[in-house]
Design a protein around this motif. Structure first.
Motif, PDB file in Angstrom:
ATOM      1  N   UNK A   1     166.286  50.733 -71.491  1.00 19.34           N
ATOM      2  CA  UNK A   1     164.836  50.618 -71.638  1.00 19.34           C
ATOM      3  C   UNK A   1     164.131  51.404 -70.543  1.00 19.34           C
ATOM      4  N   UNK A   2     164.579  51.226 -69.314  1.00 21.08           N
ATOM      5  CA  UNK A   2     163.924  51.908 -68.195  1.00 21.08           C
ATOM      6  C   UNK A   2     164.580  53.239 -67.830  1.00 21.08           C
ATOM      7  N   UNK A   3     165.687  53.565 -68.478  1.00 20.21           N
ATOM      8  CA  UNK A   3     166.425  54.803 -68.214  1.00 20.21           C
ATOM      9  C   UNK A   3     166.774  54.979 -66.737  1.00 20.21           C
ATOM     10  N   UNK A   4     167.089  53.880 -66.080  1.00 18.85           N
ATOM     11  CA  UNK A   4     167.451  53.901 -64.666  1.00 18.85           C
ATOM     12  C   UNK A   4     168.496  52.810 -64.449  1.00 18.85           C
ATOM     13  N   UNK A   5     169.776  53.169 -64.518  1.00 17.21           N
ATOM     14  CA  UNK A   5     170.822  52.144 -64.476  1.00 17.21           C
ATOM     15  C   UNK A   5     170.978  51.552 -63.080  1.00 17.21           C
ATOM     16  N   UNK A   6     171.313  50.264 -63.071  1.00 17.88           N
ATOM     17  CA  UNK A   6     171.612  49.556 -61.827  1.00 17.88           C
ATOM     18  C   UNK A   6     173.098  49.726 -61.541  1.00 17.88           C
ATOM     19  N   UNK A   7     173.434  50.161 -60.353  1.00 13.53           N
ATOM     20  CA  UNK A   7     174.826  50.461 -60.031  1.00 13.53           C
ATOM     21  C   UNK A   7     175.685  49.214 -59.871  1.00 13.53           C
ATOM     22  N   UNK A   8     175.109  48.103 -59.555  1.00 13.64           N
ATOM     23  CA  UNK A   8     175.876  46.916 -59.205  1.00 13.64           C
ATOM     24  C   UNK A   8     176.182  45.974 -60.360  1.00 13.64           C
ATOM     25  N   UNK A   9     175.549  46.120 -61.512  1.00 11.15           N
ATOM     26  CA  UNK A   9     175.671  45.101 -62.564  1.00 11.15           C
ATOM     27  C   UNK A   9     177.082  44.992 -63.137  1.00 11.15           C
ATOM     28  N   UNK A  10     177.751  46.105 -63.382  1.00  9.21           N
ATOM     29  CA  UNK A  10     179.099  46.046 -63.945  1.00  9.21           C
ATOM     30  C   UNK A  10     180.077  45.409 -62.970  1.00  9.21           C
ATOM     31  N   UNK A  11     179.954  45.736 -61.714  1.00  5.29           N
ATOM     32  CA  UNK A  11     180.853  45.188 -60.707  1.00  5.29           C
ATOM     33  C   UNK A  11     180.623  43.687 -60.527  1.00  5.29           C
ATOM     34  N   UNK A  12     179.385  43.270 -60.466  1.00  8.90           N
ATOM     35  CA  UNK A  12     179.076  41.844 -60.329  1.00  8.90           C
ATOM     36  C   UNK A  12     179.568  41.076 -61.557  1.00  8.90           C
ATOM     37  N   UNK A  13     179.359  41.613 -62.746  1.00  5.99           N
ATOM     38  CA  UNK A  13     179.826  40.952 -63.967  1.00  5.99           C
ATOM     39  C   UNK A  13     181.348  40.803 -63.953  1.00  5.99           C
ATOM     40  N   UNK A  14     182.055  41.813 -63.468  1.00  3.70           N
ATOM     41  CA  UNK A  14     183.517  41.751 -63.384  1.00  3.70           C
ATOM     42  C   UNK A  14     183.953  40.645 -62.434  1.00  3.70           C
ATOM     43  N   UNK A  15     183.307  40.534 -61.280  1.00  8.92           N
ATOM     44  CA  UNK A  15     183.675  39.507 -60.299  1.00  8.92           C
ATOM     45  C   UNK A  15     183.315  38.110 -60.798  1.00  8.92           C
ATOM     46  N   UNK A  16     182.209  37.999 -61.495  1.00 11.09           N
ATOM     47  CA  UNK A  16     181.852  36.707 -62.099  1.00 11.09           C
ATOM     48  C   UNK A  16     182.871  36.315 -63.170  1.00 11.09           C
ATOM     49  N   UNK A  17     183.372  37.289 -63.914  1.00 12.13           N
ATOM     50  CA  UNK A  17     184.382  37.020 -64.935  1.00 12.13           C
ATOM     51  C   UNK A  17     185.682  36.523 -64.302  1.00 12.13           C
TER      52      UNK A  17
END
Length: 178
Positions: free
Chosen positions: A48-64
């Motif tokens: 939507x904002x065309x500006x990806x957050x660098x930390x979201x995939x890593x945080x989701x992996x650690x939460x998993x």
């Protein structure tokens, strides 16, 4: 006297494990909600904002990772883990109890392995930092010995439950013969 102590220990441990299972079930739900929010934020910022957050995939992996460890403790407590119950269910009496004690003892040994080596892993990971937000990886890897400790508590409860149940059965059978 010895039997009363085992029964009291089993009752206290069962009560503790029920409380911890409820707490961990709540933690599992919270982890799912947070993980969903993190992934949704990543998708929103990227598409939507065309500006990806660098930390979201890593945080989701650690939460998993934490969700898998916490959820597996809850599943073991509820006896919802995948298992082959043909032999333990087919055996009755002392043979069935002995097999269930053996299975719980093997789980206890594996739990000890998870606690010991998981804690060594976590200590080793203290100096390593997460790539995107510089958190020590200790806080991610400590989930493994945490789960191992939960498995150990539940395994000891299962062992005590089988031992006290077998003693109660023998006592009940002995009372009927007199």
């Amino acid at each position: 006297m010895e039997n009363k102590l085992m029964i009291a220990l089993h009752g206290g441990l069962a009560c503790l494990n029920r409380y911890l299972a409820r707490l961990l079930l709540f933690a599992s739900g919270s982890l799912v909600l947070v993980m969903t929010g993190v992934v949704a934020a990543g998708v929103f910022w990227r598409y939507v904002l065309n500006d990806s957050l660098a930390w979201t995939e890593e945080v989701a992996r650690y939460l998993m990772i934490w969700l898998a460890c916490v959820g597996s403790v809850v599943a073991l407590h509820r006896r919802d883990l995948v298992a082959i119950d043909i032999l333990p269910d087919a055996l009755t009496g002392s043979a069935g109890r002995a097999l269930r004690v053996l299975i719980a003892t093997i789980c206890l040994l594996i739990s000890g392995f998870l606690v010991y080596y998981g804690f060594l892993l976590a200590l080793n990971a203290w100096g390593q930092l997460a790539a995107s937000f510089k958190m020590p990886m200790f806080f991610v890897t400590i989930a493994v010995p945490f789960a191992g400790l939960g498995f150990a508590l539940i395994s000891v409860e299962h062992i005590l439950g089988e031992l006290t149940r077998s003693h109660e059965t023998v006592t009940a059978e002995g009372e009927g013969e007199e």
